[in-house]
Design a protein around this motif. Sequence first.
Motif, PDB file in Angstrom:
ATOM      1  N   PHE A 282     -22.775 -19.380 -30.979  1.00  0.00           N
ATOM      2  CA  PHE A 282     -23.107 -20.858 -31.091  1.00  0.00           C
ATOM      3  C   PHE A 282     -24.299 -21.564 -30.598  1.00  0.00           C
ATOM      4  O   PHE A 282     -24.898 -22.021 -29.693  1.00  0.00           O
ATOM      5  CB  PHE A 282     -23.256 -21.066 -28.777  1.00  0.00           C
ATOM      6  CG  PHE A 282     -21.033 -20.886 -28.641  1.00  0.00           C
ATOM      7  CD1 PHE A 282     -20.486 -21.346 -28.804  1.00  0.00           C
ATOM      8  CD2 PHE A 282     -20.959 -19.397 -27.986  1.00  0.00           C
ATOM      9  CE1 PHE A 282     -19.138 -21.098 -28.551  1.00  0.00           C
ATOM     10  CE2 PHE A 282     -19.665 -18.620 -27.683  1.00  0.00           C
ATOM     11  CZ  PHE A 282     -18.739 -19.660 -28.538  1.00  0.00           C
ATOM     12  N   LYS A 283     -25.107 -20.089 -31.882  1.00  0.00           N
ATOM     13  CA  LYS A 283     -26.537 -21.242 -31.853  1.00  0.00           C
ATOM     14  C   LYS A 283     -26.734 -22.203 -32.500  1.00  0.00           C
ATOM     15  O   LYS A 283     -25.745 -22.774 -33.356  1.00  0.00           O
ATOM     16  CB  LYS A 283     -27.561 -20.658 -32.143  1.00  0.00           C
ATOM     17  CG  LYS A 283     -27.058 -20.470 -33.691  1.00  0.00           C
ATOM     18  CD  LYS A 283     -27.253 -18.479 -34.520  1.00  0.00           C
ATOM     19  CE  LYS A 283     -26.863 -18.694 -36.108  1.00  0.00           C
ATOM     20  NZ  LYS A 283     -26.854 -17.710 -36.276  1.00  0.00           N
ATOM     21  N   GLN A 284     -27.820 -22.993 -31.821  1.00  0.00           N
ATOM     22  CA  GLN A 284     -28.257 -24.903 -32.529  1.00  0.00           C
ATOM     23  C   GLN A 284     -28.700 -24.758 -33.890  1.00  0.00           C
ATOM     24  O   GLN A 284     -28.476 -25.131 -34.512  1.00  0.00           O
ATOM     25  CB  GLN A 284     -28.567 -25.574 -31.897  1.00  0.00           C
ATOM     26  CG  GLN A 284     -27.999 -25.867 -30.317  1.00  0.00           C
ATOM     27  CD  GLN A 284     -29.155 -26.431 -29.328  1.00  0.00           C
ATOM     28  OE1 GLN A 284     -30.341 -27.024 -29.854  1.00  0.00           O
ATOM     29  NE2 GLN A 284     -28.495 -27.015 -28.230  1.00  0.00           N
ATOM     30  N   VAL A 285     -29.545 -23.560 -33.880  1.00  0.00           N
ATOM     31  CA  VAL A 285     -30.994 -23.328 -35.354  1.00  0.00           C
ATOM     32  C   VAL A 285     -29.905 -22.191 -36.363  1.00  0.00           C
ATOM     33  O   VAL A 285     -29.211 -21.148 -36.022  1.00  0.00           O
ATOM     34  CB  VAL A 285     -32.123 -22.650 -34.675  1.00  0.00           C
ATOM     35  CG1 VAL A 285     -32.786 -23.099 -36.226  1.00  0.00           C
ATOM     36  CG2 VAL A 285     -32.345 -24.105 -34.211  1.00  0.00           C
ATOM     37  N   SER A 286     -29.889 -22.372 -37.766  1.00  0.00           N
ATOM     38  CA  SER A 286     -29.683 -21.589 -38.361  1.00  0.00           C
ATOM     39  C   SER A 286     -30.017 -20.964 -39.018  1.00  0.00           C
ATOM     40  O   SER A 286     -31.509 -21.355 -39.563  1.00  0.00           O
ATOM     41  CB  SER A 286     -29.001 -21.876 -39.557  1.00  0.00           C
ATOM     42  OG  SER A 286     -29.603 -22.741 -40.367  1.00  0.00           O
TER      43      SER A 286
ATOM     44  N   GLU B 118     -33.183 -19.636 -28.081  1.00  0.00           N
ATOM     45  CA  GLU B 118     -33.416 -19.583 -29.672  1.00  0.00           C
ATOM     46  C   GLU B 118     -34.607 -19.286 -29.623  1.00  0.00           C
ATOM     47  O   GLU B 118     -35.417 -19.197 -31.153  1.00  0.00           O
ATOM     48  CB  GLU B 118     -32.562 -20.846 -29.815  1.00  0.00           C
ATOM     49  CG  GLU B 118     -30.773 -20.703 -30.446  1.00  0.00           C
ATOM     50  CD  GLU B 118     -29.959 -21.656 -30.230  1.00  0.00           C
ATOM     51  OE1 GLU B 118     -30.930 -22.029 -31.139  1.00  0.00           O
ATOM     52  OE2 GLU B 118     -28.903 -21.951 -30.192  1.00  0.00           O
TER      53      GLU B 118
ATOM     54  N   TYR C 144     -38.276 -25.602 -33.912  1.00  0.00           N
ATOM     55  CA  TYR C 144     -38.097 -24.825 -32.381  1.00  0.00           C
ATOM     56  C   TYR C 144     -38.208 -25.929 -30.979  1.00  0.00           C
ATOM     57  O   TYR C 144     -37.876 -25.542 -30.577  1.00  0.00           O
ATOM     58  CB  TYR C 144     -38.212 -23.205 -32.626  1.00  0.00           C
ATOM     59  CG  TYR C 144     -37.468 -22.457 -33.814  1.00  0.00           C
ATOM     60  CD1 TYR C 144     -36.531 -21.876 -33.656  1.00  0.00           C
ATOM     61  CD2 TYR C 144     -38.104 -22.093 -34.898  1.00  0.00           C
ATOM     62  CE1 TYR C 144     -35.459 -21.588 -34.698  1.00  0.00           C
ATOM     63  CE2 TYR C 144     -37.307 -21.157 -35.278  1.00  0.00           C
ATOM     64  CZ  TYR C 144     -35.759 -20.421 -35.922  1.00  0.00           C
ATOM     65  OH  TYR C 144     -36.054 -19.994 -36.410  1.00  0.00           O
TER      66      TYR C 144
ATOM     67  N   VAL D   8     -34.761 -26.953 -29.055  1.00  0.00           N
ATOM     68  CA  VAL D   8     -34.044 -26.544 -28.644  1.00  0.00           C
ATOM     69  C   VAL D   8     -33.911 -25.158 -27.076  1.00  0.00           C
ATOM     70  O   VAL D   8     -35.006 -25.079 -26.145  1.00  0.00           O
ATOM     71  CB  VAL D   8     -33.822 -25.217 -29.602  1.00  0.00           C
ATOM     72  CG1 VAL D   8     -33.955 -25.663 -30.796  1.00  0.00           C
ATOM     73  CG2 VAL D   8     -34.980 -24.052 -30.198  1.00  0.00           C
TER      74      VAL D   8
END
Length: 178
Positions: free
Chosen positions: A59-63, A141, A132, A137
Amino acid sequence: MPNYLSEGRRSIFLFKIPNPFKFLGDKQRAIGVYAAGAFFAIGWWAFIDAITLASRDPFKQVSIGFEDWISGILTTLGMIVINLIDKSSLHGDTFSYSGDSLVWKARLFLFVGFALIAGGLAGSVCVLILKYIVPEVPESELYYGIGQVAQCGFIMLSTVILWIAQNTQEEYQYNFML
């Protein structure tokens, strides 16, 4: 204005600093090299730890992309370039751009190595801020960006320790030339 080079001096800025590894005794060079290797490993471990945590979070927002890797690669290349330079080739009286003068070439590669390290550290801080911190975020993260900055900082510290350990000449002094 006196001409320092014609008076037989090698450089204008020559400072004699006490050897920081003096308290280690006969094994000071080996301990410095092992400490530099440990800091280098800790730096890459911090980054790989952040990357593995990022890959396990569905469920992370940042790849994680190439921009996360490039700062560590640049810093590592800078460390390699700096520590491949023969330290005795940096000391010389002549600084001519023509002929076979090795001094200016060694100083140029030293500058390139430090530029790579500084660029890698600055890049990791920029990625931390732009990717970040600015988008706000979650704190879980934020560790991904902090891992990159820690990686570059530990590699930079490793470079300094290895440079000092390899340049240890005598038991009581360390020559530092600007």
